[in-house]
Design an enzyme around this catalytic site. Structure first.
Site, mmCIF file in Angstrom:
data_model
loop_
_atom_site.group_PDB
_atom_site.id
_atom_site.type_symbol
_atom_site.label_atom_id
_atom_site.label_comp_id
_atom_site.label_asym_id
_atom_site.label_seq_id
_atom_site.Cartn_x
_atom_site.Cartn_y
_atom_site.Cartn_z
ATOM 1 N N ASP A 155 -28.141 -3.240 -62.034
ATOM 2 C CA ASP A 155 -28.622 -3.484 -60.747
ATOM 3 C C ASP A 155 -30.191 -2.834 -60.329
ATOM 4 O O ASP A 155 -31.586 -2.433 -61.295
ATOM 5 C CB ASP A 155 -28.539 -2.053 -59.796
ATOM 6 C CG ASP A 155 -28.552 -2.867 -58.214
ATOM 7 O OD1 ASP A 155 -29.354 -2.673 -58.280
ATOM 8 O OD2 ASP A 155 -27.594 -1.674 -57.858
ATOM 9 N N ARG A 165 -15.842 -20.464 -46.382
ATOM 10 C CA ARG A 165 -15.703 -19.137 -47.463
ATOM 11 C C ARG A 165 -16.240 -19.482 -48.502
ATOM 12 O O ARG A 165 -16.397 -19.663 -49.964
ATOM 13 C CB ARG A 165 -14.363 -18.656 -47.528
ATOM 14 C CG ARG A 165 -13.964 -17.196 -48.570
ATOM 15 C CD ARG A 165 -12.940 -16.014 -48.398
ATOM 16 N NE ARG A 165 -11.967 -16.759 -47.950
ATOM 17 C CZ ARG A 165 -10.996 -17.462 -48.223
ATOM 18 N NH1 ARG A 165 -10.515 -17.997 -49.245
ATOM 19 N NH2 ARG A 165 -9.851 -17.748 -47.222
ATOM 20 N N LYS A 222 -32.746 -4.851 -49.352
ATOM 21 C CA LYS A 222 -34.340 -4.796 -49.479
ATOM 22 C C LYS A 222 -35.230 -6.102 -49.882
ATOM 23 O O LYS A 222 -35.515 -5.880 -49.142
ATOM 24 C CB LYS A 222 -33.767 -3.664 -50.791
ATOM 25 C CG LYS A 222 -32.472 -3.049 -51.267
ATOM 26 C CD LYS A 222 -32.059 -1.820 -50.473
ATOM 27 C CE LYS A 222 -31.192 -1.642 -49.933
ATOM 28 N NZ LYS A 222 -30.507 -0.526 -51.037
ATOM 29 N N TYR A 227 -28.113 4.090 -57.478
ATOM 30 C CA TYR A 227 -27.756 4.571 -55.827
ATOM 31 C C TYR A 227 -26.202 5.336 -55.344
ATOM 32 O O TYR A 227 -25.346 4.932 -56.164
ATOM 33 C CB TYR A 227 -27.400 3.195 -55.730
ATOM 34 C CG TYR A 227 -27.030 2.579 -53.635
ATOM 35 C CD1 TYR A 227 -27.896 2.912 -52.530
ATOM 36 C CD2 TYR A 227 -26.551 2.245 -53.744
ATOM 37 C CE1 TYR A 227 -27.274 2.982 -51.826
ATOM 38 C CE2 TYR A 227 -26.169 1.850 -51.769
ATOM 39 C CZ TYR A 227 -27.251 2.105 -51.129
ATOM 40 O OH TYR A 227 -26.988 2.319 -49.932
#
Ligand SMILES: *Cc1c(COP(=O)(O)O)cnc(C)c1O
Length: 383
Positions: free
Chosen positions: A176, A52, A201, A104
């Protein structure tokens, strides 16, 4: 490793991970699934303790993204929403954010239905209007989050003006950049502090991966965001890091083709009698066209358009054969969606209507198929 500083961005992308594994000289970076690592002794570390915190496959991806974007630190997450959530966790109760209203839907949802419960307040503004952004700033405002081109109406925000405003008002400027990718738009050059991607995307590009990326321009903010990534744990797993690295090698080629196809499709739709409005920054009629030419090196692969009636929009989605009626965008396969019902369904109806996200608005993610085939499918679906 050979020095890479002198290579172009395109070359650096293709060379991601090449020869990093010095023991074998592997061209394709090894996937390291190990969750944990042996310590050489008490208080000693190989640099890898627990996956992690640091993972050898993820670190190549994260460093590669930081370099590609021109930032100090890159972080890879299990989704775009995980990246955005980690960014929002940087703020505290009582803080205020200014955010694009052409946004979004999931970003709106997490702010409105999750972070609102923790006392984070948000004002949504038309970020294509820099004066409106300035007016929305209060003494509590800590950051501006902009999507440009907007989603789904593809409005263009003036990155240089907003970067200057954030500099003056000491706000964190976050962009973004999912719709254009670092190939076409480089927000750090306009004063952005953080760049965020849904790597699901264009970066992933094949509709087979869910991932998110955060990049900080300065090390200090990057380290703070890393602290949050490690503390909350929404990391991208090693196999997915490898898949994303593989995808990034063809990003430049794919983006070029998406742009070429989208412009041809937009021009075709523009003259279609049943198409009443078209939104594509590459068309001269688009209000953000000139700005887009100034701040981006291409217009991307997203085209939105309105048809004569809600019924026709529904019929088009039913008749599509090559293009899939599906959410998401940015993959090699063309996809079409009805934002009012799908991606933006969580935005209240009155707000959607005000923004113009009605049920005759379709959003097309133009893929990299033969453009003649894409147009033929649109032609039969619109007939
Ligand atoms: C899809 C998307 C997101 C969310 O990313 P996920 O990978 O789906 O979690 C955020 N911003 C934009 C612009 C998007 O298109």
């Amino acid at each position: 490793m050979k020095p890479t500083a002198e290579y172009s961005q395109e070359t650096n992308l293709i060379q991601l991970g090449v020869g990093v594994d010095e023991r074998t000289g592997a061209i394709s970076l090894p996937i390291h699934p190990s969750a944990t690592y042996r310590h050489p002794g008490v208080g000693e570390s190989t640099g890898y303790d627990y996956t992690r915190s640091v993972n050898p496959t993820r670190e190549v991806l994260e460093a590669g993204m930081a370099k590609l974007e021109g930032g100090a630190r890159g972080l890879a997450f299990s989704s775009g929403m995980a990246a955005l959530t980690t960014f929002f966790l940087h703020f505290s109760q009582g803080d205020h954010l200014v955010v694009s209203e052409d946004l979004y839907g999931g970003t709106y949802r997490v702010l409105d239905q999750v972070f609102a419960n923790f006392g984070l307040t948000v004002t949504y503004v038309d970020t294509t209007n820099s004066a409106a952004v300035a007016n929305a700033i209060t003494n509590q405002t800590k950051a501006l989050l902009v999507e440009t081109p907007g989603n789904p109406l593809l409005g263009i925000a003036d990155l240089a003006a907003l970067g200057q405003l954030c500099g003056e008002r000491k706000l964190i400027f976050a962009v973004d950049n999912t719709f254009l990718s670092p190939i076409l738009q480089r927000p750090f050059e306009f004063g952005a502090d953080v760049v965020i991607y849904s790597a699901t995307k264009y970066l992933g590009g094949h509709n087979d991966l869910c991932a998110g990326i955060l990049i900080a321009r300065e090390k200090e903010l990057g380290d703070q965001l890393y602290f949050l990534q490690n503390s909350t744990g929404a990391i991208l797993p090693p196999f997915d890091c490898w898949l994303l690295l593989r995808s990034l090698k063809t990003l430049t080629l794919r983006i070029k083709r998406h742009c070429e196809n989208a412009l041809i499709v937009a021009r075709w739709l523009e003259q279609h009698p049943k198409v009443t409005d078209i939104y594509y920054p590459g068309l001269e009629r688009h209000p953000g066209h000139e700005l887009s030419c100034k701040q981006a090196s291409g217009f991307g692969g997203m085209v939105s358009f309105r048809v004569e009636s809600d019924a026709l929009a529904r019929a088009v989605l039913k008749r599509l054969q090559l293009i899939s009626f599906a959410e998401s965008l940015g993959g090699v396969e063309s996809l079409m969606t009805l934002p009012a019902v799908q991606t933006h369904g969580d935005i209240p109806e009155a707000e959607r209507k005000r923004l113009g996200i009605c049920e005759s608005l379709l959003r097309l993610s133009v893929g990299t198929e033969s453009v003649e085939d894409i147009i033929a499918d649109l032609e039969q679906a619109l007939a």
